[in-house]
Scaffold this motif. Structure first.
Motif, PDB file in Angstrom:
ATOM      1  N   MET A  41       0.845  -1.182   0.000  1.00  9.73           N
ATOM      2  CA  MET A  41       0.000   0.000   0.000  1.00  9.73           C
ATOM      3  C   MET A  41       0.886   1.240   0.000  1.00  9.73           C
ATOM      4  O   MET A  41       1.717   1.419   0.894  1.00  9.73           O
ATOM      5  CB  MET A  41      -0.891  -0.002   1.259  1.00  9.73           C
ATOM      6  CG  MET A  41      -2.057   0.954   1.210  1.00  9.73           C
ATOM      7  SD  MET A  41      -3.355   0.370   0.092  1.00  9.73           S
ATOM      8  CE  MET A  41      -3.142   1.520  -1.262  1.00  9.73           C
ATOM      9  N   GLY A  42       0.722   2.059  -1.025  1.00  8.09           N
ATOM     10  CA  GLY A  42       1.490   3.295  -1.125  1.00  8.09           C
ATOM     11  C   GLY A  42       0.659   4.381  -1.778  1.00  8.09           C
ATOM     12  O   GLY A  42      -0.531   4.189  -2.075  1.00  8.09           O
ATOM     13  N   PHE A  43       1.305   5.514  -2.038  1.00  9.92           N
ATOM     14  CA  PHE A  43       0.598   6.671  -2.580  1.00  9.92           C
ATOM     15  C   PHE A  43       1.512   7.504  -3.463  1.00  9.92           C
ATOM     16  O   PHE A  43       2.729   7.531  -3.281  1.00  9.92           O
ATOM     17  CB  PHE A  43       0.085   7.581  -1.447  1.00  9.92           C
ATOM     18  CG  PHE A  43      -0.756   6.890  -0.439  1.00  9.92           C
ATOM     19  CD1 PHE A  43      -2.120   6.746  -0.641  1.00  9.92           C
ATOM     20  CD2 PHE A  43      -0.190   6.355   0.706  1.00  9.92           C
ATOM     21  CE1 PHE A  43      -2.899   6.086   0.283  1.00  9.92           C
ATOM     22  CE2 PHE A  43      -0.959   5.692   1.638  1.00  9.92           C
ATOM     23  CZ  PHE A  43      -2.315   5.558   1.426  1.00  9.92           C
ATOM     24  N   ALA A  44       0.892   8.215  -4.395  1.00  8.89           N
ATOM     25  CA  ALA A  44       1.541   9.309  -5.101  1.00  8.89           C
ATOM     26  C   ALA A  44       0.702  10.544  -4.825  1.00  8.89           C
ATOM     27  O   ALA A  44      -0.528  10.487  -4.804  1.00  8.89           O
ATOM     28  CB  ALA A  44       1.615   9.027  -6.593  1.00  8.89           C
ATOM     29  N   ALA A  45       1.374  11.677  -4.615  1.00  4.58           N
ATOM     30  CA  ALA A  45       0.671  12.917  -4.292  1.00  4.58           C
ATOM     31  C   ALA A  45       1.402  14.098  -4.925  1.00  4.58           C
ATOM     32  O   ALA A  45       2.633  14.092  -5.020  1.00  4.58           O
ATOM     33  CB  ALA A  45       0.587  13.105  -2.775  1.00  4.58           C
ATOM     34  N   GLY A  46       0.624  15.083  -5.365  1.00  2.21           N
ATOM     35  CA  GLY A  46       1.254  16.291  -5.890  1.00  2.21           C
ATOM     36  C   GLY A  46       0.612  16.781  -7.170  1.00  2.21           C
ATOM     37  O   GLY A  46      -0.621  16.865  -7.274  1.00  2.21           O
ATOM     38  N   ASN A  47       1.434  17.080  -8.148  1.00  2.00           N
ATOM     39  CA  ASN A  47       1.010  17.729  -9.385  1.00  2.00           C
ATOM     40  C   ASN A  47      -0.159  17.002 -10.058  1.00  2.00           C
ATOM     41  O   ASN A  47      -0.057  15.810 -10.381  1.00  2.00           O
ATOM     42  CB  ASN A  47       2.198  17.792 -10.349  1.00  2.00           C
ATOM     43  CG  ASN A  47       1.832  18.426 -11.666  1.00  2.00           C
ATOM     44  OD1 ASN A  47       1.541  17.740 -12.629  1.00  2.00           O
ATOM     45  ND2 ASN A  47       1.831  19.755 -11.706  1.00  2.00           N
ATOM     46  N   PRO A  48      -1.270  17.701 -10.283  1.00  2.00           N
ATOM     47  CA  PRO A  48      -2.465  17.037 -10.849  1.00  2.00           C
ATOM     48  C   PRO A  48      -2.230  16.400 -12.212  1.00  2.00           C
ATOM     49  O   PRO A  48      -2.810  15.346 -12.518  1.00  2.00           O
ATOM     50  CB  PRO A  48      -3.501  18.159 -10.928  1.00  2.00           C
ATOM     51  CG  PRO A  48      -3.046  19.171  -9.932  1.00  2.00           C
ATOM     52  CD  PRO A  48      -1.551  19.098  -9.922  1.00  2.00           C
ATOM     53  N   ARG A  49      -1.411  17.023 -13.041  1.00  2.00           N
ATOM     54  CA  ARG A  49      -1.163  16.462 -14.378  1.00  2.00           C
ATOM     55  C   ARG A  49      -0.441  15.117 -14.278  1.00  2.00           C
ATOM     56  O   ARG A  49      -0.798  14.152 -14.971  1.00  2.00           O
ATOM     57  CB  ARG A  49      -0.334  17.446 -15.203  1.00  2.00           C
ATOM     58  CG  ARG A  49      -0.053  16.973 -16.621  1.00  2.00           C
ATOM     59  CD  ARG A  49       0.858  17.930 -17.353  1.00  2.00           C
ATOM     60  NE  ARG A  49       1.292  17.388 -18.638  1.00  2.00           N
ATOM     61  CZ  ARG A  49       2.372  17.795 -19.292  1.00  2.00           C
ATOM     62  NH1 ARG A  49       3.114  18.775 -18.791  1.00  2.00           N
ATOM     63  NH2 ARG A  49       2.705  17.242 -20.432  1.00  2.00           N
ATOM     64  N   LEU A  50       0.578  15.046 -13.416  1.00  3.84           N
ATOM     65  CA  LEU A  50       1.305  13.793 -13.245  1.00  3.84           C
ATOM     66  C   LEU A  50       0.433  12.740 -12.562  1.00  3.84           C
ATOM     67  O   LEU A  50       0.469  11.556 -12.923  1.00  3.84           O
ATOM     68  CB  LEU A  50       2.582  14.035 -12.435  1.00  3.84           C
ATOM     69  CG  LEU A  50       3.653  14.896 -13.103  1.00  3.84           C
ATOM     70  CD1 LEU A  50       4.798  15.173 -12.133  1.00  3.84           C
ATOM     71  CD2 LEU A  50       4.185  14.238 -14.371  1.00  3.84           C
ATOM     72  N   ILE A  51      -0.353  13.163 -11.585  1.00  2.00           N
ATOM     73  CA  ILE A  51      -1.255  12.234 -10.914  1.00  2.00           C
ATOM     74  C   ILE A  51      -2.274  11.664 -11.901  1.00  2.00           C
ATOM     75  O   ILE A  51      -2.571  10.463 -11.903  1.00  2.00           O
ATOM     76  CB  ILE A  51      -1.962  12.928  -9.733  1.00  2.00           C
ATOM     77  CG1 ILE A  51      -0.956  13.246  -8.618  1.00  2.00           C
ATOM     78  CG2 ILE A  51      -3.110  12.078  -9.197  1.00  2.00           C
ATOM     79  CD1 ILE A  51      -0.330  12.043  -7.958  1.00  2.00           C
ATOM     80  N   ALA A  52      -2.807  12.506 -12.763  1.00  2.00           N
ATOM     81  CA  ALA A  52      -3.773  12.045 -13.765  1.00  2.00           C
ATOM     82  C   ALA A  52      -3.134  11.053 -14.731  1.00  2.00           C
ATOM     83  O   ALA A  52      -3.759  10.057 -15.127  1.00  2.00           O
ATOM     84  CB  ALA A  52      -4.349  13.232 -14.523  1.00  2.00           C
ATOM     85  N   ALA A  53      -1.882  11.317 -15.114  1.00  3.81           N
ATOM     86  CA  ALA A  53      -1.181  10.400 -16.022  1.00  3.81           C
ATOM     87  C   ALA A  53      -0.989   9.041 -15.362  1.00  3.81           C
ATOM     88  O   ALA A  53      -1.209   7.986 -15.987  1.00  3.81           O
ATOM     89  CB  ALA A  53       0.158  10.999 -16.425  1.00  3.81           C
ATOM     90  N   LEU A  54      -0.575   9.042 -14.100  1.00  3.12           N
ATOM     91  CA  LEU A  54      -0.389   7.785 -13.381  1.00  3.12           C
ATOM     92  C   LEU A  54      -1.722   7.051 -13.227  1.00  3.12           C
ATOM     93  O   LEU A  54      -1.803   5.840 -13.457  1.00  3.12           O
ATOM     94  CB  LEU A  54       0.228   8.067 -12.007  1.00  3.12           C
ATOM     95  CG  LEU A  54       0.339   6.883 -11.050  1.00  3.12           C
ATOM     96  CD1 LEU A  54       1.131   5.741 -11.673  1.00  3.12           C
ATOM     97  CD2 LEU A  54       0.976   7.323  -9.734  1.00  3.12           C
ATOM     98  N   ALA A  55      -2.777   7.782 -12.853  1.00  2.00           N
ATOM     99  CA  ALA A  55      -4.087   7.154 -12.662  1.00  2.00           C
ATOM    100  C   ALA A  55      -4.596   6.543 -13.961  1.00  2.00           C
ATOM    101  O   ALA A  55      -5.215   5.467 -13.949  1.00  2.00           O
ATOM    102  CB  ALA A  55      -5.073   8.181 -12.126  1.00  2.00           C
TER     103      ALA A  55
END
Length: 406
Positions: free
Chosen positions: A248-262
């Motif tokens: 269980m982990g997380f990525a947090a921060g820049n919305p553009r990068l988060i959207a790409a990962l998601a």
């Protein structure tokens, strides 16, 4: 048909395999090996987290597919943690995604943002996925110094001016695995300013944020004003709550990068098993005494190991954070390299450590020693190391390793 596939050809033989094979060979011969190699916490997950998992798994509604980006309550809990710990505000909908451990998140973000021909800046030595996640994705990696100081900043600036094409992203990892170094908020301010000028994304691995031994907690790069414009940070439940196998982990921060990962994740997984996510939510929102207890445990082990190694004639710096000692190989064994020395230590002292070469070529004069055994076992390891160092040991004895074991 006998050639390796293209992406496999880009991966060198696994450096840890030789030591792992020797360790397996020794254990098959009934030898008692003190394993300080893998960073695998030995303490149990706190009972209230386990209890929440059991409660959740008894609800059959949780047995269905989950949500790839993480259930809403878990994302809100992670945002709450960042607010309490770092004073950083995150939107749980657009600036947080749950991952199957930070390792998976880093690898999938590499797939999302890099292509063959891209250049990524990675400290050397560093945790293997920092480099190989991007190599698997087809990108090229340029090594930079691993110290959070002017040398790293100057290397980044030089890399931007002399790399064609210019680098896309930079990896940072403080507290560091394997070196245990910690960055200051002042360093992060300079780093963010430099990367904003050059249009570089920052990918920060903060898995060891809560494993520190001084009075000042390690900062997050996201604390710097404007950092969120270019930064994604990865955290993990593995070390903070002794939940390595829960993934269980997380990525947090820049919305553009988060959207790409998601978006990439949405094609690859349905998220962690829902009861695990529920339990992780309880961990983040619940009592935090377990973290202080875990920190005290590792600090005590650190003191025993550093003091014992010094008494044995091996001077090793005491780490400020993480669960590792980054130990320079004693001078008379340095010609062996980290793999040879690790095999010799295993054979003569019955102690397993991780060869520094596994974290990059610039780690070959060190070994990583993990604080993952209790003090009784650590003292057993110290007795073996002391006897080994006091003896006349100049070259490794070759093990007769079975074919195919490496």
């Amino acid at each position: 048909m006998t050639e390796d596939f293209h992406r496999i050809r880009r991966l060198p033989p696994y450096v840890f395999a030789e030591v792992n094979a020797a360790k397996a060979h020794a254990r098959a011969a009934a030898e008692d090996i003190v394993d300080l190699g893998m960073g695998n916490p030995d303490s149990p997950t706190p009972p209230h987290i386990v209890a929440k998992m059991i409660e959740a798994v008894q609800d059959p509604r949780t047995h269905r597919y989950s949500t790839s980006k993480g259930i809403p309550g878990l994302r809100r809990a992670l945002a709450g943690y960042y607010d309490r710990r770092f004073g950083v505000k995150l939107d749980p909908e657009t600036e947080v995604v749950a991952t199957l451990g930070s390792k998976e998140g880093l690898a999938n973000l590499a797939q999302a943002i890099s292509s063959p021909g891209d250049t990524i800046l990675v400290p050397n030595p560093s945790y293997p996925i920092h480099q190989f996640g991007f190599i698997i994705a087809g990108a090229s990696v340029r090594s930079i110094p691993y110290t959070p100081d002017d040398a790293m900043l100057e290397a980044i600036d030089r890399a931007v001016r002399h790399s064609v094409p210019a680098p896309t992203a930079l990896i940072v990892n403080f507290p560091s695995n394997p070196t245990a170094l910690v960055a200051s908020i002042e360093f992060y301010r300079e780093l963010v300013a430099l990367c904003r000028r050059h249009g570089l994304f920052i990918l920060s691995d903060l898995a060891y944020a809560e494993l520190y031994f001084g009075d000042t907690p390690p900062p997050s790069v996201l604390e710097v004003e404007g950092a969120k414009d270019i930064t994604v940070e990865f955290t993990s439940m593995s070390k903070t709550y002794n939940m390595p196998g829960w993934r269980m982990g997380f990525a947090a921060g820049n919305p553009r990068l988060i959207a790409a990962l998601a978006r990439v994740k949405s094609y690859l997984d349905y998220g962690a098993f829902t009861p695990i996510q529920v339990a992780a939510t309880a961990a983040l929102n619940g009592p935090q005494d377990c973290i202080a207890e875990m920190r005290a445990l590792y600090k005590d082990r650190r003191e025993v190991l550093v003091k014992g190694l010094k008494a044995a004639g091996w001077e090793v710096p005491a780490p400020e954070a993480s669960m590792f000692l980054w130990a320079p190989i004693p001078e008379r064994f340095r010609h062996l390299g980290s793999v040879g020395f690790s095999k010799l230590l295993l054979e003569k002292a019955k102690v397993a450590v991780a060869p520094g070469l596994g974290f990059g070529e610039h780690g070959d004069e060190h070994v990583r020693i993990a604080l993952v055994e209790n003090n009784h076992r650590i003292r057993q390891a110290l007795r073996g190391i002391k006897t080994f160092l006091a003896g006349d040991n100049a070259a490794p004895t070759e093990h007769d390793v079975p074919a195919g074991a490496v």
